[in-house]
Design a protein around this motif. Structure first.
Motif, mmCIF file in Angstrom:
data_model
loop_
_atom_site.group_PDB
_atom_site.id
_atom_site.type_symbol
_atom_site.label_atom_id
_atom_site.label_comp_id
_atom_site.label_asym_id
_atom_site.label_seq_id
_atom_site.Cartn_x
_atom_site.Cartn_y
_atom_site.Cartn_z
ATOM 1 N N LEU A 100 0.837 -1.196 0.000
ATOM 2 C CA LEU A 100 0.000 0.000 0.000
ATOM 3 C C LEU A 100 0.878 1.254 0.000
ATOM 4 O O LEU A 100 0.923 1.985 -0.988
ATOM 5 N N ASP A 101 1.581 1.492 1.097
ATOM 6 C CA ASP A 101 2.420 2.685 1.204
ATOM 7 C C ASP A 101 3.680 2.584 0.342
ATOM 8 O O ASP A 101 4.177 3.595 -0.146
ATOM 9 N N GLY A 102 4.192 1.374 0.189
ATOM 10 C CA GLY A 102 5.435 1.186 -0.551
ATOM 11 C C GLY A 102 5.255 0.870 -2.023
ATOM 12 O O GLY A 102 6.242 0.781 -2.758
ATOM 13 N N ALA A 103 4.031 0.672 -2.460
ATOM 14 C CA ALA A 103 3.702 0.455 -3.880
ATOM 15 C C ALA A 103 4.416 -0.732 -4.521
ATOM 16 O O ALA A 103 4.607 -0.760 -5.732
ATOM 17 N N VAL A 104 4.817 -1.724 -3.712
ATOM 18 C CA VAL A 104 5.319 -2.963 -4.303
ATOM 19 C C VAL A 104 4.116 -3.631 -4.959
ATOM 20 O O VAL A 104 3.049 -3.708 -4.352
ATOM 21 N N PRO A 105 4.246 -4.089 -6.200
ATOM 22 C CA PRO A 105 3.103 -4.719 -6.864
ATOM 23 C C PRO A 105 2.591 -5.924 -6.065
ATOM 24 O O PRO A 105 3.380 -6.782 -5.663
ATOM 25 N N ASP A 106 1.296 -5.949 -5.807
ATOM 26 C CA ASP A 106 0.706 -7.063 -5.066
ATOM 27 C C ASP A 106 0.371 -8.181 -6.057
ATOM 28 O O ASP A 106 -0.783 -8.457 -6.367
ATOM 29 N N THR A 107 1.454 -8.776 -6.558
ATOM 30 C CA THR A 107 1.388 -9.865 -7.525
ATOM 31 C C THR A 107 2.274 -10.990 -7.010
ATOM 32 O O THR A 107 2.999 -10.816 -6.022
ATOM 33 N N MET A 108 2.273 -12.111 -7.706
ATOM 34 C CA MET A 108 3.161 -13.206 -7.319
ATOM 35 C C MET A 108 4.623 -12.742 -7.356
ATOM 36 O O MET A 108 5.383 -13.006 -6.430
ATOM 37 N N ASP A 109 5.003 -12.020 -8.413
ATOM 38 C CA ASP A 109 6.372 -11.512 -8.505
ATOM 39 C C ASP A 109 6.666 -10.488 -7.410
ATOM 40 O O ASP A 109 7.739 -10.508 -6.808
ATOM 41 N N GLY A 110 5.723 -9.593 -7.157
ATOM 42 C CA GLY A 110 5.921 -8.581 -6.125
ATOM 43 C C GLY A 110 6.072 -9.190 -4.747
ATOM 44 O O GLY A 110 6.932 -8.767 -3.957
ATOM 45 N N ARG A 111 5.270 -10.196 -4.446
ATOM 46 C CA ARG A 111 5.381 -10.868 -3.141
ATOM 47 C C ARG A 111 6.713 -11.604 -3.037
ATOM 48 O O ARG A 111 7.362 -11.583 -1.993
ATOM 49 N N PHE A 112 7.132 -12.256 -4.135
ATOM 50 C CA PHE A 112 8.450 -12.895 -4.153
ATOM 51 C C PHE A 112 9.528 -11.852 -3.857
ATOM 52 O O PHE A 112 10.409 -12.078 -3.021
ATOM 53 N N ASP A 113 9.469 -10.718 -4.560
ATOM 54 C CA ASP A 113 10.483 -9.677 -4.387
ATOM 55 C C ASP A 113 10.540 -9.169 -2.951
ATOM 56 O O ASP A 113 11.627 -8.952 -2.404
ATOM 57 N N ASP A 124 9.824 -23.469 -0.467
ATOM 58 C CA ASP A 124 8.527 -22.799 -0.445
ATOM 59 C C ASP A 124 8.192 -22.252 -1.831
ATOM 60 O O ASP A 124 7.068 -22.411 -2.322
ATOM 61 N N MET A 125 9.166 -21.631 -2.474
ATOM 62 C CA MET A 125 8.929 -21.099 -3.815
ATOM 63 C C MET A 125 8.663 -22.229 -4.808
ATOM 64 O O MET A 125 7.819 -22.102 -5.692
ATOM 65 N N ASP A 126 9.360 -23.359 -4.647
ATOM 66 C CA ASP A 126 9.113 -24.546 -5.460
ATOM 67 C C ASP A 126 7.648 -24.966 -5.324
ATOM 68 O O ASP A 126 6.966 -25.211 -6.321
ATOM 69 N N GLY A 127 7.165 -25.006 -4.098
ATOM 70 C CA GLY A 127 5.769 -25.363 -3.849
ATOM 71 C C GLY A 127 4.799 -24.363 -4.465
ATOM 72 O O GLY A 127 3.767 -24.753 -5.028
ATOM 73 N N GLN A 128 5.143 -23.092 -4.364
ATOM 74 C CA GLN A 128 4.284 -22.054 -4.949
ATOM 75 C C GLN A 128 4.211 -22.211 -6.467
ATOM 76 O O GLN A 128 3.141 -22.065 -7.062
ATOM 77 N N LEU A 129 5.357 -22.491 -7.083
ATOM 78 C CA LEU A 129 5.374 -22.682 -8.531
ATOM 79 C C LEU A 129 4.525 -23.880 -8.937
ATOM 80 O O LEU A 129 3.772 -23.822 -9.912
ATOM 81 N N ARG A 130 4.649 -24.963 -8.186
ATOM 82 C CA ARG A 130 3.864 -26.163 -8.495
ATOM 83 C C ARG A 130 2.370 -25.879 -8.364
ATOM 84 O O ARG A 130 1.571 -26.354 -9.170
ATOM 85 N N GLN A 131 1.987 -25.115 -7.341
ATOM 86 C CA GLN A 131 0.574 -24.762 -7.169
ATOM 87 C C GLN A 131 0.066 -23.922 -8.337
ATOM 88 O O GLN A 131 -1.117 -23.918 -8.630
#
Length: 174
Positions: A34-47, A80-87
């Protein structure tokens, strides 16, 4: 069985589970998006999670006793990221490439944040790694830099044992 288990063998994550859970909780805090404007996407959450993890790993670099827990924490992130990708439908054939890219991205972030902290200038690292080169605006950039520096200071005020126990949310050891 995931790729990480096949590559490294199954390990009991109990040692780093509380710390990894805290890293993810911090990386998912709404203010980043919200305040930091990081994209609330899969890539943004990863970042964002990778940024928080990088600051934790940089703190743990100061203590040679934390080398193995740091490696386990990194493995837990990749698993965890492996699991996220599989999902999200990435299969065994493509997963190795993605995991390799994630490990490279995490290593790059560690270097960028380490260099930015040493130069007392996180702007280039934040723009490249949280916004993928886009300009989020001064307020968002300042918010995330200030918050990451506060987090760095909080980590430096904790013992390694407290960090490894995942007591990084409040900054208090008790």
């Amino acid at each position: 069985m995931g790729l990480i288990d096949r590559l490294f063998g199954t390990r009991e994550p109990a040692v780093t589970a509380p710390l990894y859970d805290a890293v993810v909780a911090i990386g998912r805090e709404p203010h980043w998006y919200l305040d930091g404007a990081v994209p609330d996407t899969m890539d943004g959450r990863f970042d964002m999670i990778a940024a928080v993890l990088a600051f934790v790993l940089l703190r743990l670099e100061d203590d040679p006793e934390a080398a193995e827990p740091s490696a386990r924490l990194t493995e837990q992130f990749i698993a965890d990221m492996d699991g996220q990708l599989r999902q999200n439908g990435v299969g065994d054939v493509g997963i190795g490439q993605y995991v390799g890219q994630m490990m490279s991205m995490l290593g790059g972030r560690l270097g960028a944040y380490r260099d930015g902290l040493a130069a007392n200038d996180l702007v280039p690292a934040i723009k490249r790694n949280l916004y993928r080169g886009d300009d989020p605006g001064e307020a968002a950039l300042t918010h995330n830099i200030d918050q990451l520096l506060l987090f760095r200071d909080r980590l430096s005020g904790l013992s390694t044992g407290a960090v490894l126990a995942g007591k990084i949310l409040s900054g208090r050891e008790g």
